[in-house]
Design an enzyme around this catalytic site. Structure first.
Site, mmCIF file in Angstrom:
data_model
loop_
_atom_site.group_PDB
_atom_site.id
_atom_site.type_symbol
_atom_site.label_atom_id
_atom_site.label_comp_id
_atom_site.label_asym_id
_atom_site.label_seq_id
_atom_site.Cartn_x
_atom_site.Cartn_y
_atom_site.Cartn_z
ATOM 1 N N ARG A 40 0.975 -1.303 -0.019
ATOM 2 C CA ARG A 40 0.211 0.469 -0.517
ATOM 3 C C ARG A 40 0.751 1.010 -0.308
ATOM 4 O O ARG A 40 0.328 2.147 -0.521
ATOM 5 C CB ARG A 40 -0.596 0.190 0.808
ATOM 6 C CG ARG A 40 -1.733 -1.120 1.068
ATOM 7 C CD ARG A 40 -3.077 -1.017 2.627
ATOM 8 N NE ARG A 40 -3.999 -1.787 1.865
ATOM 9 C CZ ARG A 40 -5.187 -2.097 2.139
ATOM 10 N NH1 ARG A 40 -4.878 -1.876 3.783
ATOM 11 N NH2 ARG A 40 -6.171 -3.217 2.338
ATOM 12 N N LYS A 206 -20.701 -15.470 -0.042
ATOM 13 C CA LYS A 206 -21.762 -15.210 0.419
ATOM 14 C C LYS A 206 -23.343 -14.507 -0.754
ATOM 15 O O LYS A 206 -22.044 -13.954 -0.852
ATOM 16 C CB LYS A 206 -22.148 -13.906 1.845
ATOM 17 C CG LYS A 206 -21.725 -15.047 2.844
ATOM 18 C CD LYS A 206 -22.352 -14.221 4.189
ATOM 19 C CE LYS A 206 -22.044 -14.906 5.426
ATOM 20 N NZ LYS A 206 -21.854 -13.844 6.205
ATOM 21 N N GLY A 374 -11.007 -8.332 -1.701
ATOM 22 C CA GLY A 374 -9.696 -8.212 -0.737
ATOM 23 C C GLY A 374 -9.001 -10.201 -1.008
ATOM 24 O O GLY A 374 -8.134 -10.117 -1.949
ATOM 25 N N GLY A 397 -13.984 -3.948 -0.202
ATOM 26 C CA GLY A 397 -14.870 -2.917 0.625
ATOM 27 C C GLY A 397 -15.259 -2.190 -0.276
ATOM 28 O O GLY A 397 -16.357 -2.242 -0.842
HETATM 29 P P1 ADP Z 1 -13.692 -11.279 -2.481
HETATM 30 O O1 ADP Z 1 -12.073 -10.827 -0.900
HETATM 31 O O2 ADP Z 1 -12.368 -11.943 -3.012
HETATM 32 O O3 ADP Z 1 -14.452 -10.704 -2.459
HETATM 33 P P2 ADP Z 1 -14.662 -13.008 -0.436
HETATM 34 O O4 ADP Z 1 -14.538 -12.570 0.900
HETATM 35 O O5 ADP Z 1 -16.584 -12.912 -0.611
HETATM 36 O O6 ADP Z 1 -13.636 -12.680 -1.722
HETATM 37 O O7 ADP Z 1 -15.151 -14.902 -0.317
HETATM 38 C C1 ADP Z 1 -13.509 -15.031 -0.273
HETATM 39 C C2 ADP Z 1 -14.115 -16.485 0.608
HETATM 40 O O8 ADP Z 1 -14.495 -16.937 0.661
HETATM 41 C C3 ADP Z 1 -12.579 -17.377 1.061
HETATM 42 O O9 ADP Z 1 -11.692 -17.295 2.128
HETATM 43 C C4 ADP Z 1 -12.802 -18.491 0.606
HETATM 44 O O10 ADP Z 1 -11.901 -19.973 1.438
HETATM 45 C C5 ADP Z 1 -14.283 -18.961 1.110
HETATM 46 N N1 ADP Z 1 -15.019 -19.626 0.382
HETATM 47 C C6 ADP Z 1 -14.553 -19.859 -2.118
HETATM 48 N N2 ADP Z 1 -16.062 -20.965 -1.478
HETATM 49 C C7 ADP Z 1 -15.904 -21.701 -0.959
HETATM 50 C C8 ADP Z 1 -16.927 -22.730 -0.506
HETATM 51 N N3 ADP Z 1 -17.214 -23.855 -1.606
HETATM 52 N N4 ADP Z 1 -16.981 -23.409 0.781
HETATM 53 C C9 ADP Z 1 -17.023 -22.377 2.364
HETATM 54 N N5 ADP Z 1 -16.023 -21.059 1.904
HETATM 55 C C10 ADP Z 1 -15.394 -20.289 0.585
HETATM 56 MG MG MG Z 2 -13.090 -10.843 1.121
#
Ligand code: ADP
Ligand code: MG
Length: 417
Positions: A40, A206, A374, A397
């Site tokens: 950063r 989610k 992230g 975020g």
């Molecule tokens: P980003 O930060 O890229 O937006 P998210 O925070 O939405 O991504 O999601 C990342 C998390 O989702 C990771 O910690 C990963 O382990 C979890 N994840 C992905 N696929 C699964 C799964 N099939 N079951 C449980 N957790 C999952």
């Molecule tokens: Mg995340």
């Protein structure tokens, strides 16, 4: 609307309050705090170098962690001043306050092209409250404002929004830094009218975190590919069984509505058709919160759409990787947010790393690839492909809220061109 950038303004001799994202990971090392990752800090160098060249007196403001209005020594920005001095190869003064007399004195000593870093703005609870008096105090030493902290732009805090209002009210320019400008260009302008086919890859934990983004992208994308745990909620909406996979049963209707919207708008909407599954087994250990620790064991590919009763889906399967890769290879614009599986565990990272490889190959063949989120950025770094994509957002975020179409307070407060 386009915002003023540091390139557009004359900064010679001007005192410029510059908000940066120096919320870097730190750890105790021999009694002092050491910086674990300086990404950063490095990310702000182009902006700072441009401002130095223009002869600005640069007053840097930032936050570190969540000290909640108290002077928490482990969250001091002092180590960042030393690191920045090393990276930019010029002295960086540090002031133990961020407002008040000592700041006035430190700013008086600044030469044109000089750098001063103020102490953590979150040592004052007024920062997070966007307190107008505190914003006035921050603005007291500045003729102009620059915001390069995209990662904090979704917060309406004193140093990200309030201070700009004060400086703008006095007729001073409030401009985007070069990092901020790039974020707005790639997440905004480049996606406003993308080259087609425009393929969106969405994953992560989610549906509820990302449904607003899905909804908005359904109006833009040609194809949406869904992976990660989010896919299982879509599978439920389509009537498949998901076993013990992570799902949000209260989001099934939302998922169904998204599927309906996709078919109305002729958007190709693909969910995985095979999976990596594993058995969740209890151990006799407890974690530090006293909860039982579980382990995922006996992982294997399940080549059916349905996931059987006793197992959880942990990654997309090889057929899905092949199918998604085929679609991605034909794309002109790619937006990726959210990993395809529990990539932190190397046994369940093949789907995510497979997508990373395909996206980087498509990029070498001329597609534009934009990565937000992230964990997605972390996954690309782990795959060693972070320099093989067109753009990786620095704001987790903030990038999600921006993609939802929300106006970010830290952007809205900048001067229009
Ligand atoms: P980003 O930060 O890229 O937006 P998210 O925070 O939405 O991504 O999601 C990342 C998390 O989702 C990771 O910690 C990963 O382990 C979890 N994840 C992905 N696929 C699964 C799964 N099939 N079951 C449980 N957790 C999952
Ligand atoms: Mg995340």
């Amino acid at each position: 609307m386009a915002k003023l950038t540091v390139h557009d303004i004359n900064l010679q001799g001007m005192r410029v309050l510059t908000r940066v994202d120096y919320n870097v990971p730190m750890a105790q090392q021999g009694g002092t705090m050491a910086i674990n990752d300086d990404t950063r800090i490095r990310a702000t160098l182009p902006t700072l170098q441009a401002m130095i060249k223009k002869g600005a007196k640069i007053i840097l403001a930032a936050h570190l962690g969540r000290p909640k209005g108290v002077r928490e020594p482990s969250m001091s920005l002092r180590p960042v001043a030393d690191k920045l001095a090393e990276l930019i190869d010029q002295p960086v003064a540090f002031c133990e306050q961020c407002v008040g007399d000592s700041v006035d004195q430190a700013v008086d000593k600044l030469e044109d092209g000089g750098l001063l870093l103020l102490e953590n703005v979150r040592y004052h609870s007024e920062e997070v409250d966007n307190d107008p008096t505190f914003a006035e105090q921050l603005a007291a030493v500045a003729d102009a404002y620059v915001n390069d902290a995209f990662g904090a732009a979704h917060r309406a805090h004193a140093s990200t929004a309030g201070v700009a209002k004060v400086i703008d009210g006095r007729g001073g320019p409030c401009a985007a830094g070069l990092l901020m400008e790039r974020e707005l260009r790639f997440l905004g302008d480049e996606l406003a009218d993308p080259d087609r086919p425009f393929v969106v890859i969405l994953g992560g934990a989610k549906v509820s975190d990302k449904i607003k983004v899905i909804d908005r992208l359904l109006e833009k994308a040609d194809t949406i590919l869904i992976g990660g745990a989010m896919a299982y909620t879509f599978m439920l909406a389509k009537g498949f069984s998901v076993g013990k996979s992570l799902v949000e049963t209260n989001e099934v209707d939302t998922a169904r509505a998204a599927l309906d919207k996709a078919s109305e708008r002729n958007v190709q909407f693909l969910i995985p058709n095979d999976h990596i599954v594993a058995t969740l087994v209890a151990t006799d250990q407890l974690n530090n919160k006293g909860k039982p620790v579980t382990e995922l064991k006996e992982h294997r590919a399940s080549d059916s759409n349905n996931i059987s009763e006793d197992v959880s889906g942990v990654d997309i399967g090889p057929e899905t990787v092949a199918k998604f890769s085929e679609v991605i290879s034909g794309a002109k614009t790619i937006l990726w947010n959210g990993p395809m599986g529990i990539f932190e565990d190397s046994r369940f990272a093949k789907g995510t790393f497979g997508m990373a490889k395909t996206v980087s190959e498509a990029t070498q063949n001329g597609a534009k690839s934009i990565i937000g989120g992230g964990d997605s950025v972390k996954a690309l770094n782990m795959a060693g492909l972070d320099d093989q994509v067109t753009f990786m957002s620095t704001g987790g975020g903030a990038s999600l809220e921006f993609l939802e179409g929300k106006e970010l307070p830290g952007v809205a407060s900048l001067t229009d061109k």
